[in-house]
Write an enzyme that holds these catalytic residues in place. Structure first.
Site, mmCIF file in Angstrom:
data_model
loop_
_atom_site.group_PDB
_atom_site.id
_atom_site.type_symbol
_atom_site.label_atom_id
_atom_site.label_comp_id
_atom_site.label_asym_id
_atom_site.label_seq_id
_atom_site.Cartn_x
_atom_site.Cartn_y
_atom_site.Cartn_z
ATOM 1 N N GLY A 17 0.846 -1.200 0.000
ATOM 2 C CA GLY A 17 0.000 0.000 0.000
ATOM 3 C C GLY A 17 0.875 1.242 0.000
ATOM 4 O O GLY A 17 0.566 2.247 -0.636
ATOM 5 N N ASN A 18 2.006 1.126 0.698
ATOM 6 C CA ASN A 18 2.921 2.265 0.777
ATOM 7 C C ASN A 18 3.671 2.510 -0.530
ATOM 8 O O ASN A 18 4.263 3.562 -0.712
ATOM 9 C CB ASN A 18 3.923 2.052 1.916
ATOM 10 C CG ASN A 18 3.213 1.936 3.248
ATOM 11 O OD1 ASN A 18 2.306 2.699 3.539
ATOM 12 N ND2 ASN A 18 3.608 0.959 4.046
ATOM 13 N N LYS A 135 -3.539 -4.537 13.214
ATOM 14 C CA LYS A 135 -3.219 -4.032 11.870
ATOM 15 C C LYS A 135 -3.259 -2.504 11.795
ATOM 16 O O LYS A 135 -4.314 -1.900 11.996
ATOM 17 C CB LYS A 135 -4.222 -4.646 10.880
ATOM 18 C CG LYS A 135 -4.059 -4.181 9.461
ATOM 19 C CD LYS A 135 -2.757 -4.647 8.848
ATOM 20 C CE LYS A 135 -2.558 -4.010 7.481
ATOM 21 N NZ LYS A 135 -1.204 -4.202 6.976
ATOM 22 N N LYS A 220 -2.701 -8.019 3.482
ATOM 23 C CA LYS A 220 -2.711 -8.386 2.067
ATOM 24 C C LYS A 220 -1.696 -9.478 1.726
ATOM 25 O O LYS A 220 -1.902 -10.240 0.782
ATOM 26 C CB LYS A 220 -2.497 -7.170 1.159
ATOM 27 C CG LYS A 220 -1.128 -6.566 1.238
ATOM 28 C CD LYS A 220 -0.404 -6.610 -0.069
ATOM 29 C CE LYS A 220 1.026 -6.179 0.001
ATOM 30 N NZ LYS A 220 1.635 -5.737 1.223
ATOM 31 N N LYS A 282 4.517 -10.843 5.990
ATOM 32 C CA LYS A 282 5.201 -11.154 4.725
ATOM 33 C C LYS A 282 5.992 -12.453 4.863
ATOM 34 O O LYS A 282 5.983 -13.300 3.972
ATOM 35 C CB LYS A 282 6.159 -10.022 4.320
ATOM 36 C CG LYS A 282 5.442 -8.767 3.859
ATOM 37 C CD LYS A 282 6.455 -7.748 3.334
ATOM 38 C CE LYS A 282 5.905 -6.334 3.438
ATOM 39 N NZ LYS A 282 4.659 -6.111 2.717
#
Ligand code: ADP
Ligand code: MG
Length: 320
Positions: A17-18, A135, A220, A282
Protein backbone atom coordinates in the site's frame (compact mmCIF):
# COMPACT_ATOMS: atom_id res chain seq x y z
CA UNK A 1 2.01 -17.92 -29.12
CA UNK A 2 -0.54 -19.79 -26.98
CA UNK A 3 1.92 -22.59 -26.37
CA UNK A 4 4.67 -20.27 -25.20
CA UNK A 5 2.23 -18.58 -22.81
CA UNK A 6 1.67 -21.91 -21.07
CA UNK A 7 5.41 -22.14 -20.40
CA UNK A 8 5.66 -18.74 -18.77
CA UNK A 9 6.63 -18.59 -15.14
CA UNK A 10 3.67 -17.43 -13.07
CA UNK A 11 4.39 -14.64 -10.61
CA UNK A 12 1.98 -13.14 -8.13
CA UNK A 13 3.14 -9.61 -7.44
CA UNK A 14 1.98 -8.11 -4.15
CA UNK A 15 2.32 -4.33 -4.19
CA UNK A 16 2.62 -2.61 -0.83
CA UNK A 17 0.00 0.00 0.00
CA UNK A 18 2.92 2.26 0.78
CA UNK A 19 4.28 1.70 -2.74
CA UNK A 20 1.14 3.43 -4.11
CA UNK A 21 0.69 6.13 -1.48
CA UNK A 22 3.92 7.03 0.30
CA UNK A 23 3.50 8.10 3.87
CA UNK A 24 5.07 11.52 3.37
CA UNK A 25 2.62 12.36 0.58
CA UNK A 26 -0.77 14.05 0.82
CA UNK A 27 -2.54 11.37 -1.20
CA UNK A 28 -3.90 13.47 -4.06
CA UNK A 29 -5.32 11.57 -7.03
CA UNK A 30 -2.39 12.82 -9.13
CA UNK A 31 0.20 11.57 -6.65
CA UNK A 32 -1.42 8.14 -6.38
CA UNK A 33 -1.82 7.82 -10.15
CA UNK A 34 1.80 8.79 -10.63
CA UNK A 35 2.92 6.16 -8.12
CA UNK A 36 0.66 3.54 -9.74
CA UNK A 37 2.16 4.50 -13.10
CA UNK A 38 5.68 3.98 -11.76
CA UNK A 39 4.63 0.62 -10.31
CA UNK A 40 3.11 -0.37 -13.67
CA UNK A 41 6.30 0.59 -15.53
CA UNK A 42 8.12 -1.92 -13.33
CA UNK A 43 5.39 -4.53 -13.88
CA UNK A 44 5.62 -4.12 -17.66
CA UNK A 45 9.35 -4.82 -17.43
CA UNK A 46 8.49 -8.13 -15.77
CA UNK A 47 5.98 -8.91 -18.54
CA UNK A 48 8.68 -8.13 -21.11
CA UNK A 49 11.02 -10.49 -19.25
CA UNK A 50 8.45 -13.22 -19.99
CA UNK A 51 6.62 -13.62 -16.70
CA UNK A 52 2.87 -14.22 -16.50
CA UNK A 53 1.59 -11.87 -13.83
CA UNK A 54 -1.23 -11.69 -11.36
CA UNK A 55 -1.39 -8.74 -9.00
CA UNK A 56 -2.55 -7.92 -5.54
CA UNK A 57 -2.08 -4.72 -3.60
CA UNK A 58 -2.27 -3.24 -0.13
CA UNK A 59 -4.81 -0.59 0.86
CA UNK A 60 -3.70 0.53 4.33
CA UNK A 61 -3.10 4.22 3.56
CA UNK A 62 -6.10 4.41 1.21
CA UNK A 63 -8.66 2.72 3.43
CA UNK A 64 -7.41 4.90 6.28
CA UNK A 65 -8.09 8.02 4.22
CA UNK A 66 -11.55 6.75 3.26
CA UNK A 67 -12.33 6.09 6.92
CA UNK A 68 -11.14 9.55 7.89
CA UNK A 69 -13.37 11.12 5.20
CA UNK A 70 -16.31 9.14 6.53
CA UNK A 71 -15.47 10.20 10.06
CA UNK A 72 -15.19 13.89 9.18
CA UNK A 73 -18.41 14.03 7.14
CA UNK A 74 -20.56 11.92 9.43
CA UNK A 75 -22.89 14.86 10.18
CA UNK A 76 -23.95 15.17 6.54
CA UNK A 77 -23.59 11.60 5.24
CA UNK A 78 -23.88 8.28 7.07
CA UNK A 79 -20.39 6.80 7.56
CA UNK A 80 -19.71 3.47 5.86
CA UNK A 81 -18.39 0.51 7.86
CA UNK A 82 -14.86 -0.80 7.39
CA UNK A 83 -15.85 -3.63 5.00
CA UNK A 84 -17.53 -1.24 2.57
CA UNK A 85 -14.59 1.16 2.86
CA UNK A 86 -12.34 -1.80 1.99
CA UNK A 87 -14.42 -2.60 -1.10
CA UNK A 88 -14.26 1.07 -2.09
CA UNK A 89 -10.46 1.03 -1.86
CA UNK A 90 -10.28 -2.15 -3.99
CA UNK A 91 -12.35 -0.47 -6.71
CA UNK A 92 -10.28 2.70 -6.62
CA UNK A 93 -6.85 1.05 -6.67
CA UNK A 94 -8.00 -1.65 -9.11
CA UNK A 95 -9.21 1.03 -11.49
CA UNK A 96 -5.93 2.96 -11.33
CA UNK A 97 -3.94 -0.24 -11.93
CA UNK A 98 -6.17 -1.38 -14.81
CA UNK A 99 -5.76 1.95 -16.55
CA UNK A 100 -2.06 2.52 -15.91
CA UNK A 101 -1.11 -1.02 -16.76
CA UNK A 102 -2.88 -0.77 -20.12
CA UNK A 103 -1.22 2.58 -20.80
CA UNK A 104 2.23 1.27 -19.95
CA UNK A 105 1.71 -1.96 -21.92
CA UNK A 106 0.59 0.04 -24.94
CA UNK A 107 3.91 1.93 -24.92
CA UNK A 108 5.65 -1.46 -25.03
CA UNK A 109 3.33 -2.82 -27.74
CA UNK A 110 1.86 -5.42 -25.43
CA UNK A 111 -1.85 -6.21 -25.48
CA UNK A 112 -3.00 -8.31 -22.53
CA UNK A 113 -6.44 -7.88 -20.94
CA UNK A 114 -6.44 -6.59 -17.36
CA UNK A 115 -9.27 -7.18 -14.91
CA UNK A 116 -9.72 -6.45 -11.24
CA UNK A 117 -11.97 -8.61 -9.12
CA UNK A 118 -13.64 -7.14 -6.03
CA UNK A 119 -12.70 -9.89 -3.61
CA UNK A 120 -14.27 -11.24 -0.44
CA UNK A 121 -11.94 -13.17 1.84
CA UNK A 122 -13.47 -15.60 4.30
CA UNK A 123 -12.30 -15.39 7.93
CA UNK A 124 -13.29 -17.41 10.99
CA UNK A 125 -15.71 -15.44 13.16
CA UNK A 126 -14.07 -17.00 16.25
CA UNK A 127 -10.60 -15.78 15.22
CA UNK A 128 -8.73 -14.53 18.30
CA UNK A 129 -7.74 -11.39 16.35
CA UNK A 130 -11.18 -9.92 16.98
CA UNK A 131 -10.10 -9.52 20.62
CA UNK A 132 -6.61 -8.25 19.79
CA UNK A 133 -6.29 -5.51 17.10
CA UNK A 134 -2.86 -5.51 15.37
CA UNK A 135 -3.22 -4.03 11.87
CA UNK A 136 -2.11 -0.42 11.38
CA UNK A 137 -4.39 1.64 9.12
CA UNK A 138 -4.63 5.27 8.11
CA UNK A 139 -2.38 8.25 8.67
CA UNK A 140 0.59 8.52 11.02
CA UNK A 141 0.10 10.53 14.21
CA UNK A 142 2.46 12.03 16.81
CA UNK A 143 2.53 10.60 20.35
CA UNK A 144 0.27 13.35 21.87
CA UNK A 145 -2.23 13.02 18.97
CA UNK A 146 -2.23 9.28 19.49
CA UNK A 147 -3.05 9.68 23.20
CA UNK A 148 -5.90 12.06 22.39
CA UNK A 149 -7.44 9.66 19.81
CA UNK A 150 -7.21 6.78 22.27
CA UNK A 151 -9.20 8.79 24.81
CA UNK A 152 -11.65 10.54 22.47
CA UNK A 153 -12.47 7.77 20.03
CA UNK A 154 -11.45 4.67 21.91
CA UNK A 155 -9.11 3.69 19.07
CA UNK A 156 -6.30 1.23 19.65
CA UNK A 157 -2.99 2.86 18.67
CA UNK A 158 0.54 1.49 18.17
CA UNK A 159 3.98 2.77 17.29
CA UNK A 160 4.63 1.58 13.70
CA UNK A 161 8.27 0.64 12.97
CA UNK A 162 9.73 4.01 13.99
CA UNK A 163 7.52 5.95 11.56
CA UNK A 164 4.90 7.33 13.98
CA UNK A 165 1.65 6.23 15.64
CA UNK A 166 -1.27 4.59 13.81
CA UNK A 167 -4.71 3.24 14.54
CA UNK A 168 -4.86 -0.56 14.68
CA UNK A 169 -7.85 -2.79 13.89
CA UNK A 170 -8.39 -6.58 14.10
CA UNK A 171 -6.55 -8.58 11.46
CA UNK A 172 -8.03 -12.09 11.32
CA UNK A 173 -6.34 -14.85 9.35
CA UNK A 174 -7.68 -15.33 5.81
CA UNK A 175 -9.09 -18.81 5.13
CA UNK A 176 -10.32 -18.84 1.52
CA UNK A 177 -11.11 -16.45 -1.30
CA UNK A 178 -14.82 -16.45 -2.27
CA UNK A 179 -14.04 -15.56 -5.90
CA UNK A 180 -11.33 -18.24 -6.27
CA UNK A 181 -13.09 -20.04 -9.15
CA UNK A 182 -13.58 -17.02 -11.37
CA UNK A 183 -10.08 -15.71 -10.55
CA UNK A 184 -8.57 -19.01 -11.76
CA UNK A 185 -10.71 -18.94 -14.91
CA UNK A 186 -9.68 -15.37 -15.74
CA UNK A 187 -6.01 -16.09 -15.05
CA UNK A 188 -6.11 -19.23 -17.22
CA UNK A 189 -7.74 -17.23 -20.01
CA UNK A 190 -4.52 -15.17 -20.05
CA UNK A 191 -5.78 -12.04 -18.33
CA UNK A 192 -3.71 -10.14 -15.79
CA UNK A 193 -5.90 -10.55 -12.73
CA UNK A 194 -5.86 -8.00 -9.94
CA UNK A 195 -7.52 -9.49 -6.87
CA UNK A 196 -7.59 -9.70 -3.08
CA UNK A 197 -6.78 -5.97 -2.89
CA UNK A 198 -6.11 -4.95 0.68
CA UNK A 199 -6.30 -8.65 1.53
CA UNK A 200 -9.86 -8.75 0.26
CA UNK A 201 -12.95 -7.63 2.17
CA UNK A 202 -13.14 -9.77 5.32
CA UNK A 203 -16.37 -11.77 5.43
CA UNK A 204 -17.74 -14.55 7.59
CA UNK A 205 -19.95 -17.43 6.49
CA UNK A 206 -23.05 -17.72 8.62
CA UNK A 207 -24.63 -21.06 9.54
CA UNK A 208 -27.31 -20.66 6.86
CA UNK A 209 -24.51 -20.19 4.31
CA UNK A 210 -24.98 -16.47 3.76
CA UNK A 211 -21.99 -14.12 3.59
CA UNK A 212 -21.52 -11.13 5.88
CA UNK A 213 -18.85 -8.42 5.88
CA UNK A 214 -17.03 -7.75 9.18
CA UNK A 215 -15.19 -4.78 10.77
CA UNK A 216 -11.61 -5.85 10.23
CA UNK A 217 -8.73 -5.67 7.81
CA UNK A 218 -6.89 -8.67 6.41
CA UNK A 219 -3.16 -8.42 5.82
CA UNK A 220 -2.71 -8.39 2.07
CA UNK A 221 0.39 -10.59 2.18
CA UNK A 222 -1.46 -13.47 3.86
CA UNK A 223 -4.26 -13.26 1.25
CA UNK A 224 -1.61 -12.92 -1.45
CA UNK A 225 -0.32 -16.34 -0.43
CA UNK A 226 -3.77 -17.89 -0.84
CA UNK A 227 -4.26 -16.10 -4.18
CA UNK A 228 -0.79 -17.19 -5.36
CA UNK A 229 -1.29 -20.82 -4.33
CA UNK A 230 -4.82 -20.87 -5.83
CA UNK A 231 -3.53 -19.90 -9.29
CA UNK A 232 -0.48 -22.18 -9.03
CA UNK A 233 2.08 -19.36 -9.12
CA UNK A 234 5.73 -20.41 -8.87
CA UNK A 235 6.83 -17.11 -7.33
CA UNK A 236 5.26 -14.83 -4.74
CA UNK A 237 6.95 -11.45 -5.18
CA UNK A 238 6.19 -9.00 -2.36
CA UNK A 239 7.26 -5.47 -3.26
CA UNK A 240 7.48 -3.01 -0.42
CA UNK A 241 9.46 0.02 0.77
CA UNK A 242 12.53 -1.83 2.04
CA UNK A 243 15.02 -3.64 -0.22
CA UNK A 244 15.50 -6.67 1.99
CA UNK A 245 14.31 -8.10 5.25
CA UNK A 246 16.67 -7.60 8.16
CA UNK A 247 17.60 -9.10 11.48
CA UNK A 248 17.79 -6.50 14.27
CA UNK A 249 15.93 -4.10 12.01
CA UNK A 250 16.77 -0.45 12.84
CA UNK A 251 18.85 -1.60 15.78
CA UNK A 252 22.60 -1.83 16.27
CA UNK A 253 23.99 -4.80 14.32
CA UNK A 254 21.21 -4.74 11.69
CA UNK A 255 21.86 -7.53 9.21
CA UNK A 256 20.15 -7.72 5.83
CA UNK A 257 19.23 -11.15 4.51
CA UNK A 258 19.77 -12.30 0.90
CA UNK A 259 18.55 -15.88 0.84
CA UNK A 260 17.07 -17.97 3.63
CA UNK A 261 15.29 -21.29 3.98
CA UNK A 262 11.74 -21.54 5.32
CA UNK A 263 13.24 -23.22 8.40
CA UNK A 264 15.52 -20.24 9.08
CA UNK A 265 12.67 -17.82 8.36
CA UNK A 266 10.47 -19.54 10.94
CA UNK A 267 13.31 -19.43 13.45
CA UNK A 268 13.89 -15.66 12.96
CA UNK A 269 10.13 -15.09 13.12
CA UNK A 270 10.00 -16.85 16.49
CA UNK A 271 12.95 -14.76 17.69
CA UNK A 272 10.82 -11.67 17.03
CA UNK A 273 12.87 -10.00 14.27
CA UNK A 274 9.84 -9.09 12.17
CA UNK A 275 7.29 -6.53 13.35
CA UNK A 276 3.70 -7.77 13.60
CA UNK A 277 1.38 -6.06 11.11
CA UNK A 278 4.21 -5.24 8.68
CA UNK A 279 7.12 -7.64 8.08
CA UNK A 280 5.91 -10.64 10.09
CA UNK A 281 2.92 -11.33 7.79
CA UNK A 282 5.20 -11.15 4.73
CA UNK A 283 7.52 -13.76 6.20
CA UNK A 284 4.56 -15.93 7.29
CA UNK A 285 3.07 -15.67 3.79
CA UNK A 286 6.43 -16.62 2.28
CA UNK A 287 6.77 -19.73 4.48
CA UNK A 288 3.19 -20.86 3.78
CA UNK A 289 3.55 -20.26 0.05
CA UNK A 290 6.70 -22.36 -0.24
CA UNK A 291 5.27 -25.10 1.99
CA UNK A 292 2.16 -25.21 -0.22
CA UNK A 293 4.38 -26.02 -3.20
CA UNK A 294 5.54 -22.60 -4.42
CA UNK A 295 9.12 -22.40 -5.71
CA UNK A 296 10.14 -19.25 -3.85
CA UNK A 297 8.88 -16.12 -2.20
CA UNK A 298 10.76 -12.85 -2.55
CA UNK A 299 10.61 -9.64 -0.56
CA UNK A 300 12.12 -6.66 -2.38
CA UNK A 301 11.50 -3.03 -3.23
CA UNK A 302 9.57 -1.93 -6.30
CA UNK A 303 12.80 -0.79 -7.95
CA UNK A 304 14.71 -4.00 -7.28
CA UNK A 305 11.89 -6.49 -7.99
CA UNK A 306 13.15 -7.33 -11.47
CA UNK A 307 16.69 -8.10 -10.29
CA UNK A 308 15.28 -9.93 -7.28
CA UNK A 309 13.43 -12.34 -9.61
CA UNK A 310 16.84 -13.24 -11.03
CA UNK A 311 18.24 -13.78 -7.53
CA UNK A 312 20.33 -10.60 -7.61
CA UNK A 313 18.42 -8.46 -5.10
CA UNK A 314 15.85 -8.67 -2.32
CA UNK A 315 15.44 -11.52 0.14
CA UNK A 316 14.53 -14.93 -1.27
CA UNK A 317 12.81 -17.53 0.90
CA UNK A 318 12.79 -21.08 -0.43
CA UNK A 319 12.80 -24.69 0.74
CA UNK A 320 16.55 -25.15 0.58
P1 ADP B 1 3.52 -2.84 2.74
O1 ADP B 1 2.54 -1.75 2.51
O2 ADP B 1 4.48 -2.99 1.63
O3 ADP B 1 2.89 -4.14 3.17
P2 ADP B 1 4.47 -2.64 5.50
O4 ADP B 1 4.66 -1.33 6.17
O5 ADP B 1 3.33 -3.48 5.92
O6 ADP B 1 4.44 -2.31 3.94
O7 ADP B 1 5.79 -3.53 5.65
C1 ADP B 1 7.07 -3.02 5.31
C2 ADP B 1 7.74 -2.40 6.53
O8 ADP B 1 8.12 -3.41 7.47
C3 ADP B 1 9.04 -1.69 6.27
O9 ADP B 1 8.85 -0.37 5.83
C4 ADP B 1 9.76 -1.74 7.62
O10 ADP B 1 9.62 -0.50 8.29
C5 ADP B 1 8.99 -2.81 8.41
N1 ADP B 1 9.81 -3.85 9.02
C6 ADP B 1 9.55 -4.39 10.23
N2 ADP B 1 10.43 -5.32 10.56
C7 ADP B 1 11.32 -5.40 9.54
C8 ADP B 1 12.48 -6.19 9.30
N3 ADP B 1 12.92 -7.09 10.18
N4 ADP B 1 13.14 -6.01 8.13
C9 ADP B 1 12.74 -5.10 7.24
N5 ADP B 1 11.64 -4.30 7.41
C10 ADP B 1 10.93 -4.45 8.55
MG1 MG C 1 1.79 -4.50 4.98
Amino acid sequence: MRGSCLMKKKVLVALGGNAILRHKEKGTAEEQLENVETACQHLVELIRDGYKLAITHGNGPQVGDILLKNERSKDILPPMPLDICGAQSQGMIGYMLQQSLRNEMKKANIDIPVVSVTTQTVVDQNDQAFHNPTKPIGPFYTAPESDRLKKEKGWSMIEDSGRGYRRVVPSPEPKTIMEKGIIKTLFRSNAIVIAAGGGGVPVILKENGSIKGVDAVIDKDLSAQIFASDIGAQVLLMLTDVEKISLNYRKPRQMDLNKITTKKARHYLQEGHFAPGSMAPKVKAAIKFVEAGGEKAIIASLETGRRALKGRAGTTISQA
